[in-house]
Motif scaffolding. Structure first.
Motif, PDB file in Angstrom:
ATOM      1  N   VAL A 118       6.353  15.809 -16.671  1.00 41.99           N
ATOM      2  CA  VAL A 118       7.575  16.352 -17.247  1.00 41.99           C
ATOM      3  C   VAL A 118       8.452  16.957 -16.161  1.00 41.99           C
ATOM      4  O   VAL A 118       9.669  16.746 -16.134  1.00 41.99           O
ATOM      5  N   THR A 119       7.846  17.698 -15.253  1.00 45.91           N
ATOM      6  CA  THR A 119       8.610  18.326 -14.177  1.00 45.91           C
ATOM      7  C   THR A 119       9.281  17.281 -13.289  1.00 45.91           C
ATOM      8  O   THR A 119      10.446  17.441 -12.889  1.00 45.91           O
ATOM      9  N   GLU A 120       8.584  16.200 -12.980  1.00 44.13           N
ATOM     10  CA  GLU A 120       9.164  15.142 -12.155  1.00 44.13           C
ATOM     11  C   GLU A 120      10.353  14.489 -12.854  1.00 44.13           C
ATOM     12  O   GLU A 120      11.387  14.218 -12.235  1.00 44.13           O
ATOM     13  N   LYS A 121      10.215  14.241 -14.162  1.00 46.06           N
ATOM     14  CA  LYS A 121      11.313  13.636 -14.920  1.00 46.06           C
ATOM     15  C   LYS A 121      12.517  14.565 -14.976  1.00 46.06           C
ATOM     16  O   LYS A 121      13.671  14.134 -14.838  1.00 46.06           O
ATOM     17  N   LEU A 122      12.270  15.853 -15.179  1.00 40.49           N
ATOM     18  CA  LEU A 122      13.370  16.810 -15.253  1.00 40.49           C
ATOM     19  C   LEU A 122      14.039  16.982 -13.898  1.00 40.49           C
ATOM     20  O   LEU A 122      15.261  17.157 -13.824  1.00 40.49           O
ATOM     21  N   GLU A 129      12.526  -0.422  -3.458  1.00 41.14           N
ATOM     22  CA  GLU A 129      11.779   0.835  -3.416  1.00 41.14           C
ATOM     23  C   GLU A 129      12.433   1.899  -4.283  1.00 41.14           C
ATOM     24  O   GLU A 129      11.764   2.644  -4.998  1.00 41.14           O
ATOM     25  N   ASP A 130      13.779   1.985  -4.232  1.00 42.87           N
ATOM     26  CA  ASP A 130      14.502   2.960  -5.039  1.00 42.87           C
ATOM     27  C   ASP A 130      14.242   2.715  -6.525  1.00 42.87           C
ATOM     28  O   ASP A 130      13.993   3.649  -7.288  1.00 42.87           O
ATOM     29  N   PHE A 131      14.312   1.450  -6.934  1.00 45.68           N
ATOM     30  CA  PHE A 131      14.088   1.093  -8.330  1.00 45.68           C
ATOM     31  C   PHE A 131      12.685   1.469  -8.786  1.00 45.68           C
ATOM     32  O   PHE A 131      12.490   2.116  -9.814  1.00 45.68           O
ATOM     33  N   VAL A 132      11.706   1.050  -8.024  1.00 48.31           N
ATOM     34  CA  VAL A 132      10.334   1.201  -8.475  1.00 48.31           C
ATOM     35  C   VAL A 132       9.889   2.666  -8.442  1.00 48.31           C
ATOM     36  O   VAL A 132       9.121   3.114  -9.302  1.00 48.31           O
ATOM     37  N   ILE A 133      10.394   3.440  -7.481  1.00 47.42           N
ATOM     38  CA  ILE A 133      10.065   4.860  -7.436  1.00 47.42           C
ATOM     39  C   ILE A 133      10.701   5.579  -8.625  1.00 47.42           C
ATOM     40  O   ILE A 133      10.069   6.419  -9.276  1.00 47.42           O
ATOM     41  N   GLY A 134      11.962   5.250  -8.928  1.00 44.60           N
ATOM     42  CA  GLY A 134      12.611   5.844 -10.098  1.00 44.60           C
ATOM     43  C   GLY A 134      11.937   5.457 -11.392  1.00 44.60           C
ATOM     44  O   GLY A 134      11.748   6.284 -12.288  1.00 44.60           O
ATOM     45  N   LEU A 135      11.566   4.181 -11.500  1.00 45.09           N
ATOM     46  CA  LEU A 135      10.881   3.705 -12.705  1.00 45.09           C
ATOM     47  C   LEU A 135       9.546   4.418 -12.886  1.00 45.09           C
ATOM     48  O   LEU A 135       9.180   4.795 -13.995  1.00 45.09           O
ATOM     49  N   GLU A 177       0.834  -1.209   0.000  1.00 48.10           N
ATOM     50  CA  GLU A 177       0.000   0.000   0.000  1.00 48.10           C
ATOM     51  C   GLU A 177       0.865   1.254   0.000  1.00 48.10           C
ATOM     52  O   GLU A 177       0.548   2.234  -0.677  1.00 48.10           O
ATOM     53  N   GLN A 178       1.951   1.225   0.746  1.00 47.60           N
ATOM     54  CA  GLN A 178       2.832   2.389   0.802  1.00 47.60           C
ATOM     55  C   GLN A 178       3.498   2.638  -0.544  1.00 47.60           C
ATOM     56  O   GLN A 178       3.626   3.789  -0.989  1.00 47.60           O
ATOM     57  N   THR A 233       4.069   5.593  -5.872  1.00 47.69           N
ATOM     58  CA  THR A 233       4.302   5.420  -7.306  1.00 47.69           C
ATOM     59  C   THR A 233       2.984   5.509  -8.066  1.00 47.69           C
ATOM     60  O   THR A 233       1.925   5.727  -7.479  1.00 47.69           O
ATOM     61  N   LYS A 234       3.087   5.325  -9.370  1.00 38.14           N
ATOM     62  CA  LYS A 234       1.899   5.318 -10.218  1.00 38.14           C
ATOM     63  C   LYS A 234       1.663   3.934 -10.800  1.00 38.14           C
ATOM     64  O   LYS A 234       1.114   3.791 -11.890  1.00 38.14           O
ATOM     65  N   PHE A 235       2.075   2.910 -10.056  1.00 41.92           N
ATOM     66  CA  PHE A 235       1.858   1.533 -10.455  1.00 41.92           C
ATOM     67  C   PHE A 235       0.670   0.946  -9.704  1.00 41.92           C
ATOM     68  O   PHE A 235       0.394   1.324  -8.569  1.00 41.92           O
ATOM     69  N   THR A 236       0.002   0.001 -10.355  1.00 41.87           N
ATOM     70  CA  THR A 236      -1.097  -0.699  -9.712  1.00 41.87           C
ATOM     71  C   THR A 236      -0.547  -1.782  -8.789  1.00 41.87           C
ATOM     72  O   THR A 236       0.648  -2.106  -8.805  1.00 41.87           O
TER      73      THR A 236
END
Length: 233
Positions: free
Chosen positions: A140-144, A126-132, A57-58, A63-66
């Motif tokens: 766009v702002t988040e990616k930049l 967590e680092d991987f999935v948040i970055g992905l 849940e956290q 993230t924006k994953f299901t």
């Protein structure tokens, strides 16, 4: 395969390499082959590992994953990284496989540090999935912001010419003989000068996050690179 280094829009190279190589890494780890999971898999499967990830849940909230996507991502990560952690040497080893005619170790070091958010020398699930999530589904702002964090090597909130030169040299070293035409020795220096001419609006010798984002948002090449990998998974 060859890469032509164009004079205009050279500042997109680092961003494109960032996303491209991250996706290559995710594919190698089996993390972007999303399939439907058994509905009985209600939670992340935790085994005896050195690091156990945060609750499902956290991670959904971060993230924006299901739920099912996170379950599948974790299953692939656990299979390839049983300890639950990826250290820098493993990260570098993965990158070297994709650029055998170049030297990817320095660029991989910078990219590893961008993912290693708590600076403990290892990357967690967590680092991987948040970055992905940011690179594939972020705004766009988040990616930049993520790209700026890569360029800002010492994490002081500014990109200096020295930092940008180090990043550019590492990219040219990584590409090696794949570049066409052959890269001149002064090419990284020229790139940095062009980067600062465009990005350093107030000519104070450093690029701030606001200058970086504002300039990138007005550059069609960069905006196109931000959209290349949307909806990959």
């Amino acid at each position: 395969m060859s890469v032509r280094w164009e004079t205009e829009g050279l500042q997109t190279v680092g961003i494109v390499c960032l996303v491209f190589m991250f996706l290559k890494l995710m594919h190698l780890l089996g993390l972007i082959d999303i399939t439907e999971t058994d509905s009985s898999d209600s939670d992340l499967e935790l085994s005896t590992v050195r690091h156990q990830p945060e609750g499902l849940e956290q991670l959904q909230a971060q993230t924006k994953f299901t739920r099912k996507e996170l379950q599948s991502l974790y299953r692939g990560f656990k299979n390839e990284c049983p300890s639950g952690l990826v250290d820098e040497e493993t990260f570098k080893s993965i990158y070297s496989q994709f650029f055998p005619q170049g030297d990817a170790t320095t660029y991989a070091h910078f990219l590893f540090n961008a993912f290693d958010m708590d600076r403990n020398g290892s990357i967690r699930f967590e680092d991987f999935v948040i970055g992905l999530s940011v690179l594939l589904r972020g705004s766009v702002t988040e990616k930049l912001n993520w790209a700026f964090n890569l360029y800002d090597i010492n994490k002081d909130g500014y990109i200096t010419k020295e930092e940008m030169l180090a990043i550019m040299k590492s990219i040219y070293d990584m590409m090696g003989r794949y570049t066409y035409p052959c890269v001149r020795d002064d090419a990284p220096f020229e790139h940095v000068e062009k980067f600062f001419q465009k990005m350093d609006r107030n000519r104070d010798g450093v690029v701030t996050i606001d200058e970086f984002i504002e300039t990138c948002q007005k550059d069609e090449n960069i905006m196109s690179s931000m959209q290349l990998f949307e909806n990959v998974i």
